[in-house]
Write an enzyme that holds these catalytic residues in place. Structure first.
Site, mmCIF file in Angstrom:
data_model
loop_
_atom_site.group_PDB
_atom_site.id
_atom_site.type_symbol
_atom_site.label_atom_id
_atom_site.label_comp_id
_atom_site.label_asym_id
_atom_site.label_seq_id
_atom_site.Cartn_x
_atom_site.Cartn_y
_atom_site.Cartn_z
ATOM 1 N N HIS A 114 49.151 -27.787 -5.533
ATOM 2 C CA HIS A 114 48.922 -28.333 -4.192
ATOM 3 C C HIS A 114 49.969 -27.705 -3.284
ATOM 4 O O HIS A 114 51.084 -27.401 -3.740
ATOM 5 C CB HIS A 114 49.177 -29.842 -4.150
ATOM 6 N N ASP A 172 53.215 -29.361 -3.869
ATOM 7 C CA ASP A 172 53.883 -29.190 -5.168
ATOM 8 C C ASP A 172 54.925 -28.084 -5.049
ATOM 9 O O ASP A 172 55.880 -28.019 -5.814
ATOM 10 C CB ASP A 172 52.901 -28.758 -6.273
ATOM 11 N N MET A 206 43.992 -20.984 -8.405
ATOM 12 C CA MET A 206 43.482 -22.055 -7.529
ATOM 13 C C MET A 206 44.629 -22.706 -6.767
ATOM 14 O O MET A 206 45.696 -22.948 -7.316
ATOM 15 C CB MET A 206 42.745 -23.100 -8.377
ATOM 16 N N GLU A 222 35.744 -31.922 -5.873
ATOM 17 C CA GLU A 222 36.000 -32.718 -7.083
ATOM 18 C C GLU A 222 35.709 -34.194 -6.819
ATOM 19 O O GLU A 222 36.281 -34.793 -5.917
ATOM 20 C CB GLU A 222 37.463 -32.530 -7.502
ATOM 21 N N LYS A 259 35.363 -38.328 -7.946
ATOM 22 C CA LYS A 259 36.011 -39.363 -8.770
ATOM 23 C C LYS A 259 35.477 -40.709 -8.280
ATOM 24 O O LYS A 259 35.396 -40.915 -7.070
ATOM 25 C CB LYS A 259 37.538 -39.265 -8.609
ATOM 26 N N GLU A 287 35.548 -33.058 -13.350
ATOM 27 C CA GLU A 287 36.657 -33.394 -14.261
ATOM 28 C C GLU A 287 36.151 -34.333 -15.355
ATOM 29 O O GLU A 287 35.489 -35.336 -15.063
ATOM 30 C CB GLU A 287 37.801 -34.044 -13.483
ATOM 31 N N HIS A 306 36.994 -38.028 -14.822
ATOM 32 C CA HIS A 306 36.341 -38.694 -13.705
ATOM 33 C C HIS A 306 34.878 -39.007 -14.009
ATOM 34 O O HIS A 306 34.392 -40.092 -13.681
ATOM 35 C CB HIS A 306 36.461 -37.841 -12.445
ATOM 36 N N ASP A 325 37.965 -29.118 -14.349
ATOM 37 C CA ASP A 325 39.189 -29.822 -14.735
ATOM 38 C C ASP A 325 38.984 -30.409 -16.124
ATOM 39 O O ASP A 325 38.267 -31.400 -16.309
ATOM 40 C CB ASP A 325 39.519 -30.937 -13.730
ATOM 41 N N ASP A 334 42.271 -43.618 -14.736
ATOM 42 C CA ASP A 334 42.231 -42.163 -14.936
ATOM 43 C C ASP A 334 43.368 -41.753 -15.881
ATOM 44 O O ASP A 334 44.528 -41.740 -15.489
ATOM 45 C CB ASP A 334 42.406 -41.491 -13.569
ATOM 46 N N ASP A 342 43.715 -38.792 -17.824
ATOM 47 C CA ASP A 342 44.139 -37.376 -17.806
ATOM 48 C C ASP A 342 44.820 -36.971 -19.111
ATOM 49 O O ASP A 342 45.907 -36.379 -19.113
ATOM 50 C CB ASP A 342 45.084 -37.102 -16.620
ATOM 51 N N ASP A 398 43.637 -30.267 -16.184
ATOM 52 C CA ASP A 398 44.200 -31.232 -15.241
ATOM 53 C C ASP A 398 44.556 -32.481 -16.040
ATOM 54 O O ASP A 398 43.814 -33.462 -16.045
ATOM 55 C CB ASP A 398 43.200 -31.558 -14.125
HETATM 56 C C1 GLT Z 1 45.424 -35.412 -8.813
HETATM 57 C C2 GLT Z 1 44.046 -35.799 -9.254
HETATM 58 C C3 GLT Z 1 43.324 -34.683 -9.853
HETATM 59 C C4 GLT Z 1 43.011 -33.583 -8.881
HETATM 60 C C5 GLT Z 1 44.219 -32.911 -8.379
HETATM 61 C C6 GLT Z 1 43.830 -31.953 -7.287
HETATM 62 S S1 GLT Z 1 45.470 -33.982 -7.902
HETATM 63 O O1 GLT Z 1 46.241 -35.233 -9.929
HETATM 64 O O2 GLT Z 1 44.165 -36.885 -10.182
HETATM 65 O O3 GLT Z 1 42.145 -35.075 -10.491
HETATM 66 O O4 GLT Z 1 42.268 -32.603 -9.540
HETATM 67 O O5 GLT Z 1 44.032 -32.481 -6.024
HETATM 68 MN MN MN Z 2 41.942 -37.310 -13.372
HETATM 69 MN MN MN Z 3 41.280 -33.263 -11.325
#
Ligand code: GLT
Ligand code: MN
Ligand code: MN
Length: 392
Positions: A55, A58, A89, A182, A184, A218, A221, A246, A256, A258, A292
């Protein structure tokens, strides 16, 4: 070197925010020191990753002066080059600052929307400077708790206006960049607009420059929404809209998470890799494979590198398993035999009076077809045995 160690040709990438995640959660502060972006690039290179994504904030702190920005970016670019990496990206943080607490592109306040668009214009300049070819939009704050605050119809319209505006900017600047949206379903908002990849795919078809906009699905998500990632990704691939992905893992019905790729729902991960790699015969996805995800809060920095290595190794192991599965003679036999090819061709060719008549005249025995077992139990068991290393 093992066959599962990552190489540049794999196109594996990680975000600075993933391996740089210090383990903060809503109930506790960081458990790991915050590393400098240059240290993160060096660590990723040592693990064998190909790309590092970010980002704007970041790398460049919110509110930095132009000189500060230029110095930070120059130092970072030198590190990326020295490590033989790239920045495939870039994205824009439209969720951390309080100005975005009720959305960025969908805020009721035109000043907030203008600020968000302007921040993206700057982030697009950064993306171009870093050589990124994809720009992701994750609208973390584009949603509601008190839904009476705005019409969802207006929210969709404002989102379209912002994306059309930014497509115009990229074209004007002649940047070689495409957008990936993306989805969610929730978190941090109670309900997010455009909650799934399917919602995004339709929305894209309403944009002014839809050819330069695709999706960034993702795993976590889609799973949070109770959906099949493989089906969503398949539809995006079929539409030529899978511009980015992702990869991570997620238990259904949770926040979430991750998690490390492939650490939950191994069969879902296997089927996803099989689709992306085209081992069943479809055209493969050729973009970058972005993780991600982040390491467990139990880990120190070594655990973070174990996590990153694990994501990449699991992907490659699943890729090898997918090709072994699709080359298995019994699988080929079970999946072979596509039925009546004349009917198949007629349906593919589309409507005509002649083909309509041919369909009516064809001999089709519904009872015989309905009575025949499809042997998917056997097929699925073979897949499980490949996954468990008991076959091939
Ligand atoms: C954040 C989010 C991710 C996104 C990122 C991109 S930031 O961590 O949870 O799913 O992909 O903005
Ligand atoms: Mn996520
Ligand atoms: Mn993501």
């Amino acid at each position: 070197m093992s066959a599962f160690d990552p190489v540049a040709a794999d196109k594996f990438s990680f975000g600075l925010w993933t391996v740089g995640n210090p383990g903060r959660d809503p109930f506790g502060g960081p458990v790991r020191p915050t590393l400098d972006p240059v240290q993160l690039v060096e660590g990723l290179a040592a693990c064998g990753a190909w790309g590092v994504n970010l980002h704007d904030n970041d790398l460049v702190p919110f509110g930095a002066s132009a000189t500060e920005r230029d110095n930070i970016v120059a130092r970072f670019k030198a590190a990326v080059k020295r490590c033989g990496m790239c920045v495939p990206m870039t994205t824009c943080n439209l969720f951390s600052h309080p100005i975005f607490k009720d959305g960025a592109f969908t805020s009721n306040d035109p000043a907030v929307r203008a600020f968000a668009v302007r921040k993206c214009m700057d982030a697009l300049d950064l993306a171009h400077d870093l050589g990124s070819s994809v720009f992701v939009f994750w609208g973390g704050r584009e949603g509601t708790e008190a839904d009476a605050c705005r019409s969802p119809i207006v929210a969709v319209r404002h989102m379209r206006e912002a994306l059309n505006f930014l497509c115009g900017y990229v074209k004007e600047r002649r940047y070689d960049i495409v957008f990936a949206l993306e989805a969610k379903p929730n978190e941090p908002r109670s309900d997010t607009y455009f909650p799934t990849t399917g919602h995004m795919l339709h929305f894209i078809s309403t944009l002014q420059h839809q050819e330069m906009v695709g999706v960034n699905p993702e795993v976590a998500h889609e799973t949070m929404a109770g959906l099949s990632m493989v089906h969503g990704v398949g539809q995006a691939m079929e539409a030529g809209k899978l511009f980015h992905i992702d990869l991570n893992a997620q238990k259904i019905g949770r926040y979430d998470q991750d998690l490390r790729f492939g650490s939950e729902d191994v069969r879902g991960a296997f089927l996803l890799v099989r689709l992306l790699e085209g081992s069943a015969g479809n055209a493969p996805y050729t973009g970058s494979l972005h993780f991600d995800a982040h390491a467990y809060r139990t880990e120190d920095q070594q655990g973070v590198w174990d996590f990153a290595t694990g994501c990449m190794r699991t992907y490659k192991i699943l890729k090898a398993r997918a090709f072994a599965f699709d080359a298995d003679p019994e699988v080929r036999d079970l999946l072979g035999g596509q039925g009546n090819t004349a009917l198949n061709d007629a349906l593919a060719a589309g409507w005509s009076l002649e083909r309509g008549a041919a369909l009516r005249a064809a001999v089709i025995d519904p009872d015989a077809i309905g009575a025949k077992g499809l042997r998917y139990e056997r097929l699925d068991q073979i897949m499980i045995e490949h996954l468990l290393g008991a076959r091939g």
